[in-house]
Design an enzyme around this catalytic site. Sequence first.
Site, mmCIF file in Angstrom:
data_model
loop_
_atom_site.group_PDB
_atom_site.id
_atom_site.type_symbol
_atom_site.label_atom_id
_atom_site.label_comp_id
_atom_site.label_asym_id
_atom_site.label_seq_id
_atom_site.Cartn_x
_atom_site.Cartn_y
_atom_site.Cartn_z
ATOM 1 N N CYS A 62 0.596 -1.165 -0.382
ATOM 2 C CA CYS A 62 0.518 0.068 -0.381
ATOM 3 C C CYS A 62 1.024 1.312 0.200
ATOM 4 C CB CYS A 62 -0.817 0.076 1.053
ATOM 5 S SG CYS A 62 -2.118 -1.175 1.438
ATOM 6 N N THR A 63 1.427 1.217 0.833
ATOM 7 C CA THR A 63 3.156 2.587 0.851
ATOM 8 C C THR A 63 3.640 2.445 -1.162
ATOM 9 O OG1 THR A 63 3.186 2.481 3.238
ATOM 10 C CG2 THR A 63 5.413 3.212 1.933
#
Length: 172
Positions: A62-63
């Site tokens: 997600c980062t």
Amino acid sequence: MYQKIIAFMIMLISPTSYSLNIGDAAPIFSLPNQDNIYKTLDQHRGKWVILYFYPMDDTPGCTTEACSFRDATDRIIANKAVVYGISVDNVESHKRFSDNYQLSFSILSDSDGKVSESYDSLAKFINWKVAMRNTYIINPKGIIVKKYIGVDPNTHVQQVLKDLMILQTQSD
């Protein structure tokens, strides 16, 4: 390891059929961003919108995806489009995530999962909910023109940019 467990769980609980298709009107929404300011799809009529759903703040995939969208923001804006990230994390989590990675776009809190569900992007397991890694491109009329299911966060943003440019050329 944690990321692999989440990915496996999502795979097990992902829907097997999708009700939202290309050509459908995009479901409307009103959700708070990381600054607790409500954002709606309607406020962007006349613009292209990229909605990307992601499982959880501060996880590796997600980062990677958020930072890729951050790094592509200038090109997205140049293409007269806006991007929103959406997960079921709360506003406070989004604020920390946004500040930590200097995100230049809104990430929206869908804490009850209703918007994620309306976009075929909610996985549920007992009392646990998580947004799946799906993306939609919505045209200026509010119609879904492209959807990506279960994307690779390492390469996804480049594909979205390429497709956005093609779709915009075709619509002129």
